[in-house]
Design a protein around this motif. Structure first.
Motif, short mmCIF file in Angstrom:
data_model
loop_
_atom_site.label_atom_id
_atom_site.label_comp_id
_atom_site.label_asym_id
_atom_site.label_seq_id
_atom_site.Cartn_x
_atom_site.Cartn_y
_atom_site.Cartn_z
N MET A 1 0.85 -1.04 0.06
CA MET A 1 0.03 -0.01 0.13
C MET A 1 0.71 1.33 -0.09
SD MET A 1 -3.13 -0.16 -0.21
CE MET A 1 -4.63 -1.37 -0.30
N SER A 2 1.94 1.15 0.78
CA SER A 2 2.88 2.42 0.85
C SER A 2 3.56 2.64 -0.55
CB SER A 2 3.89 2.18 2.01
OG SER A 2 5.03 3.31 1.55
N ALA A 3 3.92 1.45 -1.37
CA ALA A 3 4.42 1.75 -2.72
C ALA A 3 3.23 2.32 -3.60
CB ALA A 3 4.88 0.41 -3.20
N LEU A 4 2.23 1.73 -3.36
CA LEU A 4 0.93 2.28 -4.35
C LEU A 4 0.79 3.72 -4.08
CD1 LEU A 4 -1.35 1.88 -6.15
CD2 LEU A 4 -2.92 1.09 -4.46
N SER A 5 0.84 4.08 -2.88
CA SER A 5 0.59 5.50 -2.44
C SER A 5 1.59 6.55 -3.02
CB SER A 5 0.56 5.91 -0.78
OG SER A 5 0.54 7.09 -0.36
N ASP A 6 2.83 6.06 -3.24
CA ASP A 6 4.02 6.74 -3.78
C ASP A 6 3.69 6.98 -5.32
OD1 ASP A 6 5.02 6.81 -1.03
OD2 ASP A 6 6.45 5.24 -1.54
N GLN A 7 3.09 5.77 -5.84
CA GLN A 7 2.94 5.89 -7.30
C GLN A 7 1.82 6.65 -7.57
OE1 GLN A 7 2.45 1.73 -8.14
NE2 GLN A 7 4.39 1.18 -8.07
N LEU A 8 0.63 6.69 -6.72
CA LEU A 8 -0.39 7.81 -7.14
C LEU A 8 -0.18 9.01 -6.95
CD1 LEU A 8 -3.14 5.60 -5.30
CD2 LEU A 8 -2.92 5.92 -7.61
N VAL A 9 0.81 9.30 -6.03
CA VAL A 9 1.23 10.94 -5.85
C VAL A 9 1.77 11.12 -6.97
CG1 VAL A 9 2.84 12.28 -4.61
CG2 VAL A 9 1.32 10.70 -3.09
N THR A 10 2.77 10.39 -7.55
CA THR A 10 3.42 10.57 -8.83
C THR A 10 2.44 10.72 -10.16
OG1 THR A 10 5.24 9.47 -8.29
CG2 THR A 10 5.05 9.95 -10.50
N PHE A 11 1.62 10.01 -10.14
CA PHE A 11 0.45 10.19 -11.21
C PHE A 11 -0.41 11.60 -10.94
CE2 PHE A 11 0.78 5.25 -11.67
CZ PHE A 11 1.72 5.67 -12.98
N ALA A 12 -0.54 11.77 -9.80
CA ALA A 12 -1.53 12.88 -9.49
C ALA A 12 -0.64 14.28 -9.95
CB ALA A 12 -1.57 13.20 -7.99
N THR A 98 -4.37 5.26 0.60
CA THR A 98 -3.51 4.23 0.66
C THR A 98 -2.42 4.33 1.56
OG1 THR A 98 -2.46 5.15 -1.10
CG2 THR A 98 -4.10 3.38 -1.73
N ARG A 99 -1.86 5.58 1.76
CA ARG A 99 -1.03 6.05 2.66
C ARG A 99 -1.67 5.59 4.22
NH1 ARG A 99 4.58 7.61 3.08
NH2 ARG A 99 4.98 8.33 5.06
N GLY A 100 -2.80 5.87 4.43
CA GLY A 100 -3.44 5.71 5.66
C GLY A 100 -3.61 4.19 5.95
N ILE A 101 -3.91 3.47 5.06
CA ILE A 101 -4.04 2.20 5.18
C ILE A 101 -2.65 1.65 5.41
CG2 ILE A 101 -4.84 0.02 3.94
CD1 ILE A 101 -6.70 1.58 2.38
N ALA A 102 -1.76 1.98 4.73
CA ALA A 102 -0.33 1.17 4.99
C ALA A 102 0.19 1.58 6.31
CB ALA A 102 0.51 1.97 4.09
N ALA A 103 -0.21 2.83 6.87
CA ALA A 103 0.22 3.20 8.17
C ALA A 103 -0.73 2.71 9.46
CB ALA A 103 0.47 4.68 8.13
N VAL A 162 6.69 4.92 5.68
CA VAL A 162 5.58 4.80 6.76
C VAL A 162 5.95 4.35 7.92
CG1 VAL A 162 3.46 3.66 7.17
CG2 VAL A 162 3.88 4.50 4.84
N VAL A 163 5.67 4.99 9.10
CA VAL A 163 6.11 4.61 10.44
C VAL A 163 4.96 4.90 11.43
CG1 VAL A 163 8.66 5.29 10.12
CG2 VAL A 163 6.93 6.99 11.14
N PRO A 164 5.03 4.12 12.54
CA PRO A 164 3.91 3.97 13.50
C PRO A 164 3.43 5.67 13.95
CG PRO A 164 5.20 2.13 13.90
CD PRO A 164 5.94 2.99 13.07
N LEU A 165 2.58 5.86 14.50
CA LEU A 165 2.23 7.18 15.20
C LEU A 165 3.13 7.17 16.35
CD1 LEU A 165 0.78 9.73 14.38
CD2 LEU A 165 -0.97 8.66 16.09
N MET A 166 3.70 8.36 16.69
CA MET A 166 4.52 8.62 17.98
C MET A 166 3.29 8.57 19.32
SD MET A 166 6.91 11.83 17.09
CE MET A 166 7.66 11.75 18.68
N PRO A 167 4.02 7.97 20.32
CA PRO A 167 3.20 7.76 21.51
C PRO A 167 2.45 9.07 21.77
CG PRO A 167 5.15 6.75 21.54
CD PRO A 167 5.47 7.38 20.41
N ALA A 168 3.16 10.11 21.89
CA ALA A 168 2.50 11.48 22.41
C ALA A 168 1.47 12.06 21.46
CB ALA A 168 3.49 12.58 22.13
N LEU A 169 1.33 11.18 20.01
CA LEU A 169 0.22 11.79 19.27
C LEU A 169 -0.87 10.54 19.28
CD1 LEU A 169 2.15 12.84 16.24
CD2 LEU A 169 1.20 14.32 18.03
#
Length: 324
Positions: A1-12, A98-103, A162-169
């Motif tokens: 999903m992360s790779a798909l998000s990157d590709q979609l950004v490029t196409f956008a 897709t970025r949200g799904i990946a994360a 893509v990385v997990p959300l910081m604990p503070a957030l």
């Protein structure tokens, strides 16, 4: 999903670029004048008893006018640009989702994701404006230019894996505070486009023919651009106000204080004051419209400072840029 998000950004980005080029074609051909259709031949009309001197040349009826070919081409280019912008926004939304799904979280955990979402809000709001007011379509040239520049910058300078959300957030206030900040920021992003266009167009209407006023000769009338600027800012400001208040409530719960003049808090307050000043100036009859609009432009510059300057040059409790 992360790779798909990157590709979609490029196409956008590519789609926004094609839309920008199509808008540029419309902009270049948009002032084509109407030209007369083939005029009928003049007729000789008899006068008196006839003979060599008994005729006069009757003026032909004025020929009807028809649109110049380039005007029709401009309209076609504008319609194509609008539909390509719809496609670009759809690709853009796909990249955010897709970025949200990946994360496995809301995709707002760092500067890259923040810019990705804010720009989509701006593009979606523009399409809503365009649907309601098609006469403003030529503003699409400048809006798509902004989209291309911000997304390209995000891809080249802000991108992180893509990385997990910081604990503070990790709090429900994350969704409440950040979503409203993003929404308001996206509307402010769109609002600065007609603001700058208004400043150029009003100068053109006042007879200024130097750069950059010459860029505005084919823009909609200044009065309409100014009204759109005010409408967008008046809509976004209460949302931004709520976002700042929600952030203070979250800070009280997370850090034991509602306000600590952290760099990002400080610049959010500066932005709030400037935008409040714009709305006050806009409502004051003695303040000229171009003066009020300049305040709105300054407000957006403070938003950019809060987004980029604070994250790059300052360290604070809000330093979640994620840029290496």
């Amino acid at each position: 999903m992360s790779a798909l998000s990157d590709q979609l950004v490029t196409f956008a980005i590519l789609a926004y670029l094609v839309a920008m080029i199509s808008h540029a074609v419309e902009y270049a051909l948009g002032n084509a004048r109407k030209v007369p259709a083939a005029a009928p031949a003049r007729e000789l009309v008899g006068v008196g008893a006839g003979g060599p001197g008994g005729t006069v040349e009757e003026p032909a009826t004025p020929a009807p006018t028809r649109p110049h070919r380039s005007a029709a081409r401009a309209a076609l280019a504008g319609r194509i640009a609008a539909w390509i912008t719809v496609l670009a926004a759809a690709l853009h939304l796909g990249a955010v989702v897709t970025r949200g799904i990946a994360a496995e979280r809301m995709p707002w955990g760092n500067m890259y994701e923040f810019v990705l979402t804010v720009t989509w809000i701006g593009a979606a709001a523009w399409l809503a404006v365009l649907w309601k007011q098609p006469s403003l379509r030529r503003l699409g040239l400048f809006l798509t230019l902004v989209m291309v520049l911000l997304l390209a910058f995000a891809e080249l300078k802000l991108y992180v894996q893509v990385v997990p959300l910081m604990p503070a957030l990790q709090s429900y206030w994350f969704i409440i505070h950040v979503s409203t900040i993003i929404f308001a920021s996206g509307i402010f992003l769109l609002g600065v486009v007609p603001a700058v266009a208004y400043l150029m167009r009003s100068g053109w209407e006042q007879g200024k023919r130097s750069f950059p006023y010459t860029l505005a000769r084919r823009l909609p009338a200044a009065a309409g651009l100014e009204r759109l600027t005010f409408t967008l800012h008046a809509f976004a400001f209460p949302i931004f106000t709520f976002a700042v208040i929600a952030g203070a409530i979250w800070a009280e719960a997370a850090w034991g204080r509602a306000w600590g003049w952290d760099p990002k808090e400080t610049w959010a307050f500066i932005s709030w004051v400037v935008y409040a000043g714009y709305l006050h100036a806009r409502a004051t009859p003695s303040v000229k419209r171009n003066v009020a609009t300049w305040i709105a432009v300054v407000g957006f510059l403070t938003m950019l400072m809060n987004l980029f300057g604070v994250n790059f040059f300052f360290t604070g409790l809000h330093s979640y840029a994620g840029v290496n």
